[in-house]
Design an enzyme around this catalytic site. Structure first.
Site, PDB file in Angstrom:
ATOM      1  CB  CYS A 186      -0.906  -0.017   1.233  1.00 44.46           C
ATOM      2  SG  CYS A 186      -2.018   1.401   1.309  1.00 44.46           S
ATOM      3  CB  CYS A 199      -1.260   3.645   8.279  1.00 48.03           C
ATOM      4  SG  CYS A 199      -2.288   4.362   6.963  1.00 48.03           S
ATOM      5  CB  CYS A 230      -0.737  -0.474   8.300  1.00 50.70           C
ATOM      6  SG  CYS A 230      -1.545  -1.646   7.175  1.00 50.70           S
ATOM      7  CB  CYS A 282     -15.465  -7.268   6.751  1.00 48.82           C
ATOM      8  SG  CYS A 282     -16.789  -7.105   7.934  1.00 48.82           S
ATOM      9  CB  CYS A 319     -18.514  -4.912   5.608  1.00 46.97           C
ATOM     10  SG  CYS A 319     -17.537  -3.507   6.199  1.00 46.97           S
ATOM     11  CB  CYS A 376     -18.190  -0.120   9.455  1.00 43.79           C
ATOM     12  SG  CYS A 376     -17.075  -0.975  10.585  1.00 43.79           S
ATOM     13  NE  ARG A 436     -17.431  -5.798  13.987  1.00 40.22           N
ATOM     14  CZ  ARG A 436     -17.677  -4.944  12.988  1.00 40.22           C
ATOM     15  NH1 ARG A 436     -16.720  -4.211  12.498  1.00 40.22           N
ATOM     16  NH2 ARG A 436     -18.886  -4.847  12.485  1.00 40.22           N
TER      17      ARG A 436
HETATM   18  N1  SAM Z   1      -6.610   0.517   3.340  1.00 39.83           N
HETATM   19  C1  SAM Z   1      -7.884   0.695   3.895  1.00 39.83           C
HETATM   20  C2  SAM Z   1      -7.903   1.758   4.973  1.00 39.83           C
HETATM   21  O1  SAM Z   1      -6.871   2.090   5.499  1.00 39.83           O
HETATM   22  O2  SAM Z   1      -9.014   2.208   5.269  1.00 39.83           O
HETATM   23  C3  SAM Z   1      -8.497  -0.590   4.431  1.00 39.83           C
HETATM   24  C4  SAM Z   1      -7.628  -1.559   5.213  1.00 39.83           C
HETATM   25  S1  SAM Z   1      -6.922  -0.943   6.734  1.00 39.83           S
HETATM   26  C5  SAM Z   1      -5.820  -2.272   7.138  1.00 39.83           C
HETATM   27  C6  SAM Z   1      -8.294  -1.077   7.887  1.00 39.83           C
HETATM   28  C7  SAM Z   1      -8.071  -0.691   9.317  1.00 39.83           C
HETATM   29  O3  SAM Z   1      -7.353  -1.705   9.991  1.00 39.83           O
HETATM   30  C8  SAM Z   1      -7.295   0.555   9.620  1.00 39.83           C
HETATM   31  O4  SAM Z   1      -8.059   1.714   9.471  1.00 39.83           O
HETATM   32  C9  SAM Z   1      -6.907   0.343  11.074  1.00 39.83           C
HETATM   33  O5  SAM Z   1      -7.897   0.870  11.933  1.00 39.83           O
HETATM   34  C10 SAM Z   1      -6.880  -1.180  11.208  1.00 39.83           C
HETATM   35  N2  SAM Z   1      -5.530  -1.690  11.471  1.00 39.83           N
HETATM   36  C11 SAM Z   1      -4.540  -1.830  10.572  1.00 39.83           C
HETATM   37  N3  SAM Z   1      -3.422  -2.320  11.160  1.00 39.83           N
HETATM   38  C12 SAM Z   1      -3.714  -2.494  12.469  1.00 39.83           C
HETATM   39  C13 SAM Z   1      -2.969  -2.961  13.588  1.00 39.83           C
HETATM   40  N4  SAM Z   1      -1.695  -3.340  13.487  1.00 39.83           N
HETATM   41  N5  SAM Z   1      -3.591  -3.010  14.785  1.00 39.83           N
HETATM   42  C14 SAM Z   1      -4.874  -2.614  14.903  1.00 39.83           C
HETATM   43  N6  SAM Z   1      -5.625  -2.168  13.880  1.00 39.83           N
HETATM   44  C15 SAM Z   1      -5.059  -2.095  12.676  1.00 39.83           C
HETATM   45 FE1  SF4 Z   2      -2.758   1.194   3.461  1.00 39.89          FE
HETATM   46 FE2  SF4 Z   2      -2.618  -0.059   5.805  1.00 39.89          FE
HETATM   47 FE3  SF4 Z   2      -2.957   2.581   5.734  1.00 39.89          FE
HETATM   48 FE4  SF4 Z   2      -4.968   0.970   4.930  1.00 39.89          FE
HETATM   49  S1  SF4 Z   2      -4.117   1.112   7.003  1.00 39.89           S
HETATM   50  S2  SF4 Z   2      -4.223   2.829   3.920  1.00 39.89           S
HETATM   51  S3  SF4 Z   2      -3.766  -0.723   4.043  1.00 39.89           S
HETATM   52  S4  SF4 Z   2      -1.146   1.451   5.011  1.00 39.89           S
END
Ligand code: SAM
Ligand code: SF4
Ligand code: DTB
Length: 325
Positions: free
Chosen positions: A66, A70, A73, A109, A140, A200, A272
């Site tokens: 990606c 973040c 992530c 989802c 979802c 959500c 949730r």
């Molecule tokens: N890329 C899209 C986005 O960021 O909206 C969808 C996938 S993203 C992985 C979905 C959510 O997963 C993020 O907004 C975050 O809240 C959660 N998430 C990702 N990594 C995480 C982690 N290590 N621990 C807890 N929540 C996590």
């Molecule tokens: Fe990309 Fe992960 Fe951020 Fe979603 S949470 S936008 S998958 S880096």
């Protein structure tokens, strides 16, 4: 931004009936633990079936690589270590959805590691939504930021919910994510609402934010008009290679308090208990249900991180007298 200022993207006609200030929510957080849980349990029982917990199963339909940074992530190209995988085929997604339904999930989802979907990717995702819905499951998706017209395409395909989290307090957001802003997230949430799709939207705790910042995130969520139908509260899963891999763990009681404050400030929403459950004891999860959580991610994997095995959840539900809904 403080919670008393209206989010930029919300029109003045949409003033919520109840506005929560960050101060008011800090006041709830600061209550003695038993007083807070008592209040949350009262709100919970006035608005929901006391012992029913909704089950959603997750599937990563496109993993890793990606463009976003973040800090939590594993799927970010900037630091993530998740194995990259292309967008799945519809047949594989349907097979996973059928298996989830057979295990008792009511919602499926589908998550993609995108900043946002390309129009051509949406062709396949809309096919997935139609096929999963045809199994009798709620659908979802979480695909990142949407462009004009994309939410309408998802709605036409039969999508029930779009997951798009605010993730953390506005005043902490820039310390965790630099490639987009929280206002970008509000823009997508407006598009989702505008298309008539249920929202959500939640966040992550345990990233080094303060209690006040946890309250500020919850105030933003509660002041959305209407509040999200579904509010995932994730505890950070510290993923190897990410900037947050060594974040100190949150006091478990503080996590329970976060659930309780979410329940009180968003009485009608499903709250949730989301990421982080694998690392939680059964006793801690029981406290989260007592605090008003009434939904979980169910199935042995989240997107890239682990989640409790279905058998462990079934045993826990039996011990607590909870019913799957
Ligand atoms: N890329 C899209 C986005 O960021 O909206 C969808 C996938 S993203 C992985 C979905 C959510 O997963 C993020 O907004 C975050 O809240 C959660 N998430 C990702 N990594 C995480 C982690 N290590 N621990 C807890 N929540 C996590
Ligand atoms: Fe990309 Fe992960 Fe951020 Fe979603 S949470 S936008 S998958 S880096
Ligand atoms: C949400 O709030 N939590 C889910 C879902 N929405 C997409 C994702 C949790 C991801 C946990 C880390 C991982 O599996 O990589």
């Amino acid at each position: 931004m403080t919670a008393t200022a209206a989010p930029k993207t919300v029109s003045p006609a949409f003033v919520p009936a109840t506005r929560w200030t960050t101060e008011a929510l800090v006041g709830l957080f600061d209550l003695p633990f038993s007083d807070l849980l008592y209040r949350a349990q009262q709100v919970h029982r006035q608005n929901h079936e006391a012992n029913a917990v909704q089950l959603s199963t997750l599937l990563s339909i496109k993993t890793g690589g990606c463009s976003e940074d973040c800090g939590y992530c594993s799927q970010s190209a900037h630091h993530g270590e998740a194995q990259r995988e292309a967008l799945l085929e519809v047949g594989d997604v349907v097979a996973a959805a059928q298996a989830a339904k057979d295990k008792g999930a009511t919602r499926f989802c589908m998550g993609a590691a995108w900043r946002g979907p390309k129009d051509k990717d949406l062709d396949r995702v809309t096919d997935m939504i139609g096929a999963v819905k045809a199994l009798g499951l709620e659908t979802c998706v979480t695909l990142g930021m949407l462009k004009q017209g994309q939410a309408e395409r998802l709605k036409e395909a039969g999508l029930d919910y779009y997951n798009h989290n605010l993730d953390t307090a506005p005043e902490f957001y820039g310390q965790v994510i630099k490639t987009h802003s929280q206002n970008d997230r509000f823009d997508t949430l407006d598009k989702v609402r505008g298309a008539g799709i249920k929202v959500c939207c939640g966040g992550i705790v345990g990233m080094g934010e303060t209690r006040r910042q946890r309250a500020s995130l919850l105030a933003e969520l509660a002041n959305m008009n209407p509040p999200p139908e579904s509010v995932p509260i994730n505890e950070l899963v510290p993923m190897p290679g990410t900037p947050l891999e060594n974040a100190p763990p949150l006091d478990p009681f503080e996590f329970v308090r976060t659930i309780a404050v979410a329940r009180i400030s968003m009485p009608g929403s499903m709250v949730r208990l989301s990421a982080g459950r694998q690392e939680m004891s059964d006793e801690l999860q029981a406290l989260c249900f007592l605090a008003g959580a009434n939904s979980i991610f169910y199935g042995d994997k989240l997107l890239t991180a682990g989640n409790p095995e279905a058998d462990r959840d079934e045993a826990l539900f039996a011990r607590l007298g909870l019913t799957a809904a």
